[in-house]
Design a protein around this motif. Sequence first.
Motif, mmCIF file in Angstrom:
data_model
loop_
_atom_site.group_PDB
_atom_site.id
_atom_site.type_symbol
_atom_site.label_atom_id
_atom_site.label_comp_id
_atom_site.label_asym_id
_atom_site.label_seq_id
_atom_site.Cartn_x
_atom_site.Cartn_y
_atom_site.Cartn_z
ATOM 1 N N MET A 1 0.834 -1.183 0.000
ATOM 2 C CA MET A 1 0.000 0.000 0.000
ATOM 3 C C MET A 1 0.879 1.246 0.000
ATOM 4 S SD MET A 1 -3.295 -0.424 0.115
ATOM 5 C CE MET A 1 -4.203 -1.918 0.010
ATOM 6 N N TYR A 2 0.316 2.293 -0.563
ATOM 7 C CA TYR A 2 0.968 3.593 -0.546
ATOM 8 C C TYR A 2 0.023 4.537 0.176
ATOM 9 C CZ TYR A 2 3.917 7.430 -2.007
ATOM 10 O OH TYR A 2 4.768 8.499 -2.008
ATOM 11 N N ASN A 3 0.512 5.206 1.216
ATOM 12 C CA ASN A 3 -0.355 5.962 2.105
ATOM 13 C C ASN A 3 -0.132 7.467 2.063
ATOM 14 O OD1 ASN A 3 -1.447 3.571 3.106
ATOM 15 N ND2 ASN A 3 0.073 3.422 4.722
ATOM 16 N N ARG A 38 -8.327 2.639 -1.222
ATOM 17 C CA ARG A 38 -8.482 1.226 -0.849
ATOM 18 C C ARG A 38 -8.867 1.037 0.610
ATOM 19 N NH1 ARG A 38 -8.699 -2.672 -4.389
ATOM 20 N NH2 ARG A 38 -7.184 -3.945 -3.324
ATOM 21 N N SER A 63 -5.134 4.888 2.164
ATOM 22 C CA SER A 63 -4.296 3.914 1.466
ATOM 23 C C SER A 63 -4.719 3.723 0.021
ATOM 24 C CB SER A 63 -4.346 2.566 2.189
ATOM 25 O OG SER A 63 -3.855 2.701 3.507
ATOM 26 N N ASP A 65 -3.200 1.752 -3.872
ATOM 27 C CA ASP A 65 -2.357 0.665 -4.357
ATOM 28 C C ASP A 65 -0.957 1.125 -4.743
ATOM 29 O OD1 ASP A 65 -4.215 -1.385 -4.009
ATOM 30 O OD2 ASP A 65 -5.085 -1.084 -6.008
ATOM 31 N N HIS A 99 5.395 4.447 1.457
ATOM 32 C CA HIS A 99 5.054 3.027 1.335
ATOM 33 C C HIS A 99 4.876 2.418 2.728
ATOM 34 C CE1 HIS A 99 5.615 2.471 -2.986
ATOM 35 N NE2 HIS A 99 6.566 3.383 -2.875
ATOM 36 N N GLU A 100 3.843 1.622 2.855
ATOM 37 C CA GLU A 100 3.532 0.960 4.119
ATOM 38 C C GLU A 100 4.251 -0.385 4.200
ATOM 39 O OE1 GLU A 100 -0.382 -1.332 5.660
ATOM 40 O OE2 GLU A 100 -0.666 0.796 5.243
#
Length: 106
Positions: A1-3, A38, A63, A65, A99-100
């Motif tokens: 995930m990209y937050n 997401r 979050s 993708d 990035h998570e």
Amino acid sequence: MYNLVLLAAGPPEWTHEQFIDWWRGPHAELTYRLPGLRAWRHTEIDRALEPRSEGWDGISVLSFDSPEDLRKALASPEWADAIEQVGDMKGRRIAVTGHEAQLFGD
């Protein structure tokens, strides 16, 4: 995930409760519409553990993708609507992206 992570404090003339109700209510209604969103987690801050951490009301983690999906959301009319709703509210915020990595748990 990209937050997208947002740490925020409400306007000085609002109570903590008013700001949280707005954030999880009318503002959430606009946020849910962001294309590519997401997941969304929100933490209401109920106390600071040290003096330098005081004065914040909550944290949102939105979050996506990928960084590209976040960029699309930030360029969308839905994001523009959310920003317009914030207007000149006079609160404070810190906004960061990254990035998570899940380090523990489900």
